[in-house]
Design a protein around this motif. Structure first.
Motif, PDB file in Angstrom:
ATOM      1  N   LEU A 140       1.068  -1.245  -0.073  1.00  0.00           N
ATOM      2  CA  LEU A 140       0.595   0.456  -0.180  1.00  0.00           C
ATOM      3  C   LEU A 140       0.970   1.163  -0.568  1.00  0.00           C
ATOM      4  O   LEU A 140       0.767   1.754  -0.372  1.00  0.00           O
ATOM      5  N   VAL A 141       1.728   1.072   0.225  1.00  0.00           N
ATOM      6  CA  VAL A 141       2.972   2.343   0.206  1.00  0.00           C
ATOM      7  C   VAL A 141       3.855   3.059  -0.927  1.00  0.00           C
ATOM      8  O   VAL A 141       3.023   3.715  -1.178  1.00  0.00           O
ATOM      9  N   LYS A 142       3.363   1.096  -1.564  1.00  0.00           N
ATOM     10  CA  LYS A 142       4.286   1.585  -2.988  1.00  0.00           C
ATOM     11  C   LYS A 142       2.906   2.488  -3.858  1.00  0.00           C
ATOM     12  O   LYS A 142       3.428   3.138  -4.476  1.00  0.00           O
ATOM     13  N   VAL A 143       1.895   1.570  -3.757  1.00  0.00           N
ATOM     14  CA  VAL A 143       1.139   2.179  -4.810  1.00  0.00           C
ATOM     15  C   VAL A 143       0.784   3.439  -4.368  1.00  0.00           C
ATOM     16  O   VAL A 143       0.501   4.202  -5.357  1.00  0.00           O
ATOM     17  N   ASN A 144       0.486   3.971  -3.819  1.00  0.00           N
ATOM     18  CA  ASN A 144      -0.034   5.972  -2.869  1.00  0.00           C
ATOM     19  C   ASN A 144       1.442   6.456  -4.032  1.00  0.00           C
ATOM     20  O   ASN A 144       1.448   7.128  -4.371  1.00  0.00           O
ATOM     21  N   ALA A 145       2.644   5.891  -3.507  1.00  0.00           N
ATOM     22  CA  ALA A 145       3.887   6.463  -3.369  1.00  0.00           C
ATOM     23  C   ALA A 145       3.723   6.220  -5.703  1.00  0.00           C
ATOM     24  O   ALA A 145       4.076   7.453  -6.120  1.00  0.00           O
ATOM     25  N   VAL A 146       3.894   5.786  -6.068  1.00  0.00           N
ATOM     26  CA  VAL A 146       3.034   6.062  -7.728  1.00  0.00           C
ATOM     27  C   VAL A 146       2.823   6.557  -7.527  1.00  0.00           C
ATOM     28  O   VAL A 146       3.023   7.616  -8.802  1.00  0.00           O
ATOM     29  N   VAL A 147       0.682   6.029  -7.661  1.00  0.00           N
ATOM     30  CA  VAL A 147       0.028   6.826  -7.875  1.00  0.00           C
ATOM     31  C   VAL A 147       0.406   8.206  -7.638  1.00  0.00           C
ATOM     32  O   VAL A 147       0.201   8.957  -8.421  1.00  0.00           O
ATOM     33  N   SER A 148       0.898   8.555  -6.647  1.00  0.00           N
ATOM     34  CA  SER A 148       1.826   9.876  -6.350  1.00  0.00           C
ATOM     35  C   SER A 148       2.562  10.760  -7.072  1.00  0.00           C
ATOM     36  O   SER A 148       1.754  12.192  -7.532  1.00  0.00           O
ATOM     37  N   VAL A 149       3.115   9.991  -7.734  1.00  0.00           N
ATOM     38  CA  VAL A 149       4.077  10.514  -8.507  1.00  0.00           C
ATOM     39  C   VAL A 149       4.067  10.733  -9.828  1.00  0.00           C
ATOM     40  O   VAL A 149       4.283  11.873 -10.818  1.00  0.00           O
ATOM     41  N   VAL A 150       2.588   9.571 -10.815  1.00  0.00           N
ATOM     42  CA  VAL A 150       1.627   9.530 -11.528  1.00  0.00           C
ATOM     43  C   VAL A 150       1.298  11.366 -11.744  1.00  0.00           C
ATOM     44  O   VAL A 150       1.195  12.517 -12.272  1.00  0.00           O
ATOM     45  N   SER A 151       1.099  11.772 -10.019  1.00  0.00           N
ATOM     46  CA  SER A 151       0.060  12.975 -10.261  1.00  0.00           C
ATOM     47  C   SER A 151       0.847  14.161 -10.099  1.00  0.00           C
ATOM     48  O   SER A 151       0.608  15.323 -10.644  1.00  0.00           O
ATOM     49  N   LEU A 152       1.946  14.227  -9.834  1.00  0.00           N
ATOM     50  CA  LEU A 152       3.261  15.227  -9.511  1.00  0.00           C
ATOM     51  C   LEU A 152       3.014  15.504 -11.411  1.00  0.00           C
ATOM     52  O   LEU A 152       3.692  16.842 -11.860  1.00  0.00           O
ATOM     53  N   LEU A 153       3.340  14.656 -11.545  1.00  0.00           N
ATOM     54  CA  LEU A 153       3.800  14.680 -13.478  1.00  0.00           C
ATOM     55  C   LEU A 153       2.732  15.528 -14.492  1.00  0.00           C
ATOM     56  O   LEU A 153       2.890  16.296 -14.452  1.00  0.00           O
ATOM     57  N   VAL A 154       1.558  14.725 -13.979  1.00  0.00           N
ATOM     58  CA  VAL A 154       0.732  15.722 -14.666  1.00  0.00           C
ATOM     59  C   VAL A 154       0.362  17.099 -14.314  1.00  0.00           C
ATOM     60  O   VAL A 154       0.639  18.410 -15.348  1.00  0.00           O
ATOM     61  N   GLY A 155       0.890  17.579 -12.813  1.00  0.00           N
ATOM     62  CA  GLY A 155       0.786  18.758 -12.380  1.00  0.00           C
ATOM     63  C   GLY A 155       1.713  19.828 -13.057  1.00  0.00           C
ATOM     64  O   GLY A 155       1.745  20.789 -13.640  1.00  0.00           O
ATOM     65  N   ALA A 156       3.125  18.781 -13.123  1.00  0.00           N
ATOM     66  CA  ALA A 156       4.247  19.694 -13.554  1.00  0.00           C
ATOM     67  C   ALA A 156       3.821  20.457 -15.068  1.00  0.00           C
ATOM     68  O   ALA A 156       4.581  20.698 -15.458  1.00  0.00           O
ATOM     69  N   ILE A 157       3.519  19.057 -15.809  1.00  0.00           N
ATOM     70  CA  ILE A 157       3.540  19.218 -17.516  1.00  0.00           C
ATOM     71  C   ILE A 157       2.040  20.767 -17.170  1.00  0.00           C
ATOM     72  O   ILE A 157       2.758  21.681 -18.252  1.00  0.00           O
ATOM     73  N   ALA A 158       1.369  20.567 -16.337  1.00  0.00           N
ATOM     74  CA  ALA A 158      -0.047  21.929 -16.581  1.00  0.00           C
ATOM     75  C   ALA A 158       1.205  22.955 -15.692  1.00  0.00           C
ATOM     76  O   ALA A 158       1.019  23.952 -16.483  1.00  0.00           O
ATOM     77  N   ALA A 159       2.085  22.848 -14.653  1.00  0.00           N
ATOM     78  CA  ALA A 159       2.377  24.338 -14.465  1.00  0.00           C
ATOM     79  C   ALA A 159       3.789  24.764 -15.727  1.00  0.00           C
ATOM     80  O   ALA A 159       3.120  26.107 -15.712  1.00  0.00           O
ATOM     81  N   LEU A 160       4.022  23.392 -16.114  1.00  0.00           N
ATOM     82  CA  LEU A 160       5.333  24.536 -17.089  1.00  0.00           C
ATOM     83  C   LEU A 160       4.614  25.292 -18.171  1.00  0.00           C
ATOM     84  O   LEU A 160       4.923  26.468 -18.393  1.00  0.00           O
ATOM     85  N   LEU A 161       3.276  24.645 -18.291  1.00  0.00           N
ATOM     86  CA  LEU A 161       2.474  25.502 -19.766  1.00  0.00           C
ATOM     87  C   LEU A 161       1.995  26.538 -19.397  1.00  0.00           C
ATOM     88  O   LEU A 161       1.955  28.209 -19.755  1.00  0.00           O
ATOM     89  N   LEU A 162       1.561  26.707 -17.858  1.00  0.00           N
ATOM     90  CA  LEU A 162       0.738  28.159 -17.140  1.00  0.00           C
ATOM     91  C   LEU A 162       1.543  29.032 -16.659  1.00  0.00           C
ATOM     92  O   LEU A 162       0.740  29.669 -16.770  1.00  0.00           O
ATOM     93  N   VAL A 163       3.252  28.543 -16.458  1.00  0.00           N
ATOM     94  CA  VAL A 163       3.450  29.522 -16.412  1.00  0.00           C
ATOM     95  C   VAL A 163       4.099  30.338 -17.906  1.00  0.00           C
ATOM     96  O   VAL A 163       4.102  31.281 -17.780  1.00  0.00           O
ATOM     97  N   LEU A 164       4.188  29.694 -18.518  1.00  0.00           N
ATOM     98  CA  LEU A 164       5.326  30.702 -20.147  1.00  0.00           C
ATOM     99  C   LEU A 164       3.650  30.893 -20.283  1.00  0.00           C
ATOM    100  O   LEU A 164       3.543  32.542 -21.777  1.00  0.00           O
ATOM    101  N   THR A 165       2.536  31.133 -19.724  1.00  0.00           N
ATOM    102  CA  THR A 165       1.607  31.717 -20.249  1.00  0.00           C
ATOM    103  C   THR A 165       0.899  33.165 -19.097  1.00  0.00           C
ATOM    104  O   THR A 165       1.148  34.260 -19.595  1.00  0.00           O
ATOM    105  N   ARG A 166       2.019  32.957 -17.678  1.00  0.00           N
ATOM    106  CA  ARG A 166       1.958  33.964 -17.211  1.00  0.00           C
ATOM    107  C   ARG A 166       3.097  34.819 -17.156  1.00  0.00           C
ATOM    108  O   ARG A 166       2.902  35.933 -16.686  1.00  0.00           O
ATOM    109  N   TRP A 167       4.028  33.887 -18.320  1.00  0.00           N
ATOM    110  CA  TRP A 167       4.697  34.755 -17.875  1.00  0.00           C
ATOM    111  C   TRP A 167       4.836  36.315 -19.395  1.00  0.00           C
ATOM    112  O   TRP A 167       4.492  35.063 -20.408  1.00  0.00           O
ATOM    113  N   GLN A 168       4.030  37.475 -19.064  1.00  0.00           N
ATOM    114  CA  GLN A 168       3.471  37.612 -20.405  1.00  0.00           C
ATOM    115  C   GLN A 168       4.167  37.809 -21.905  1.00  0.00           C
ATOM    116  O   GLN A 168       3.859  38.012 -22.919  1.00  0.00           O
TER     117      GLN A 168
END
Length: 584
Positions: A29-57
């Motif tokens: 249970l530690v393993k599977v929760n940690a793995v899905v956590s990292v997957v969520s981080l990947l999705v959020g990080a890709i979105a973050a890059l696109l967002l910061v390149l938009t807010r950078w006017q």
């Protein structure tokens, strides 16, 4: 004749580093929760890059529709999914491994993990398909597809049941006497996070269930003011689950990396209790500009109640580095004011991540948070980039950096693999925390010039009015953009390290103690030990005439710098306020 092994004993293995008993179901249970956590981080990080390149006017990458859509995706994946999945892993780890205990109802735990994943996927589908373009807060009268609210509810129910299993496991461990005395401080901190999680998730149920019923047409409306009140008891308090879990990890990594000493367990435990009693009240600072709430309620919640929660963080902000300093000094690193800090294991990513988390969380997140929690200052701050500048320094640079540092120890302890790309892992915390620091400072200063929060285009093109910002805004937005890019690169490197280590990593193999092994943190192969004459060193540390610094003069000096920085920032904000409001 070979002695028979009991069925329960066969479900445990003994960790070669810590000598702790690890239950196979808990480990899974530690393993599977940690793995899905990292997957969520990947999705959020890709979105973050696109967002910061938009807010950078100057770049302004995305069109408006996708900017607002990905803003919601980024919030859900980073603040909710990445953080809470990792916290579920922390709850399973602390309640079983650290107590040599068995998990209660692991089958139910696995089912609830599946329920959380189902809820996450439903939320992701509605957001990416454009059925939930309501931002992270999803304020009514904005209405998302019913599946969005259903996904959030399923995820929350799964997490809430896991929290219940955590409490049950603690109870069984106490009854079966797998540990003696009080709960270890790290487990106590995790229990604090779990209690705050119950408060948080119940508030979420109280508002998301009627909102779901409204979205399917079973009730006519949801009162927006009521929604905002209950939602922030979820939205802000979820950050405080993170804070409690983060502090618990500080104590754990401090002990693993440099043999940190807990100065006074009663004081540290009392600080955790302050979180439980007052941290949820502090969510009121998100509602200081809301005309529907009275001034008395706002003042009480954001002064007396919030300051008690801040006191808890200040206590931990002293005891954690002071414990590290004392641990180093007891091991013989007693030269000068900061000799212990200079000779600390900075190449251990668990140690560097902890220190960076403490510094940026305290100096940037803590100081800005208390300041914008003041009603008068909040009025001119609330809808500017200063607000995300604050919470990126707490949730991201504080919590996420600490979780990354813990992962470098969980990979060998739980997954039994060496950390891949070890050289990159050693400097990854510096890149990530440094990028977030620049991002947060860029946001904070841009907000000080009035740059709006969440706004797709600050040039207001095609609008009937024109807003001219100070030219300095272009500079600080560039700092924000560069910092955001560096932080995303740091996050992607962490993800690459975690994925390679977990799925394709080199097994630890034969244990090698006393030597530096690439891919294994120093705290495991060369665990911090005290010299034979520890009593003599301890006596010298406590000898009369040591001065006002006592046994931790370096930490006292750092705390003094922090308080001076806080006073300067707080005074500067009030001075700017008098200029804006023309107060003589």
């Amino acid at each position: 004749m070979t002695a028979a092994v009991s069925p329960i004993a066969s479900l445990f293995r003994t960790c070669p580093y810590t000598q702790k008993k690890v239950h196979k179901d808990a480990e899974y249970l530690v393993k599977v929760n940690a793995v899905v956590s990292v997957v969520s981080l990947l999705v959020g990080a890709i979105a973050a890059l696109l967002l910061v390149l938009t807010r950078w006017q100057a770049v302004h990458l995305l069109p408006a529709t996708w900017y607002y859509r990905l803003l919601g995706v980024h919030g859900m994946n980073m603040l909710i999914f990445f953080i809470i999945y990792f916290e579920m892993a922390v709850l399973w780890f602390t309640s079983t491994v650290l107590l040599d205990a068995r998990p209660v109802t692991p089958r139910l735990g696995k089912a609830m993990f599946g329920l959380m994943v189902l809820g996450s996927l439903l939320v992701e589908w509605t957001q990416f398909s454009g059925r939930a373009d309501v931002l992270f807060t999803s304020y009514p009268p904005l209405k998302a597809h019913p599946v969005f609210y259903l996904g959030v509810i399923l995820f929350a129910v799964g997490a809430l049941v896991v929290v219940g299993i955590f409490f049950a496991t603690l109870t069984v461990a106490k009854r079966e006497k797998t540990y003696e005395g009080s709960l270890p401080l790290v487990v106590y901190g995790a229990m604090t996070a779990a209690i705050i999680a119950v408060i948080t998730l119940l508030h979420g149920a109280m508002i998301y269930v009627p909102t779901f019923l409204w979205s399917v047409g079973l009730i006519p409306a949801v009162d927006p003011q009521t929604y905002r009140l209950f939602w922030w008891a979820l939205g802000h308090s979820s950050q405080q689950i993170n804070v409690a879990a983060m502090v618990a990890i500080w104590y754990m990594l401090g002990g693993l990396t440099v043999g940190a000493v807990v100065l006074n367990e009663k004081v540290s435990r009392s600080a955790f209790v302050l979180y439980i009693l007052f941290i949820s009240m502090a969510s009121a600072h998100h509602l200081l500009v809301d005309p529907g709430f009275g001034p008395a309620w706002k003042i009480v919640n954001t002064s007396y109640f919030m300051y008690m929660a801040v006191l808890a963080s200040m206590i931990h902000g002293f005891t954690v580095p002071a414990g590290m300093e004392l641990g180093m000094r007891l091991r013989g690193y007693t030269d000068g004011l900061f000799g212990w800090l200079r000779r600390a294991p900075w190449g251990d990513p668990g140690f560097s991540a902890t220190v960076l988390s403490v510094i940026v969380f305290g100096f940037v997140g803590g100081i800005t948070g208390v300041t914008i929690g003041t009603e008068q200052i909040n009025i001119i701050v609330h809808n500017t980039l200063r607000v995300p500048g604050h919470f990126h320094s707490t949730v991201v640079s504080g919590t996420a950096t600490a979780f990354m540092g813990a992962t470098y120890y969980l990979i060998p302890l739980v997954f039994r693999k060496k950390v891949a790309y070890w050289k990159a892992a050693q400097w990854q915390p510096y890149l990530f925390a440094g990028g977030i620091f620049l991002l947060s400072m860029g946001m904070t200063f841009a907000g000080s010039f009035g740059v709006p929060r969440r706004h797709w285009d600050i040039s207001f093109s095609m609008s009937p009015f024109d807003v001219q910002f100070n030219p300095t805004v272009d500079l600080v937005l560039a700092v924000m953009g560069i910092g955001g890019i560096l932080a995303v690169i740091g996050a992607l490197i962490f993800i690459a390290i975690a994925v390679k280590s977990v799925f394709f990593g080199e097994p630890i193999g034969e244990l090698q103690m006393g030597v530096d092994v690439p891919g294994l943190p120093r705290g495991l192969t060369k665990p911090p030990t005290f010299p034979p004459d520890v009593d003599a060193i301890n006596e010298r540390l406590h000898a009369p005439g040591r001065g006002i610094g006592g046994v931790t003069p370096g930490t006292l000096g750092l705390v003094t710098i922090f308080l001076m920085a806080f006073m300067v920032y707080y005074f500067t904000n009030w001075k700017l306020l008098t200029v804006l409001w023309k107060v003589g």
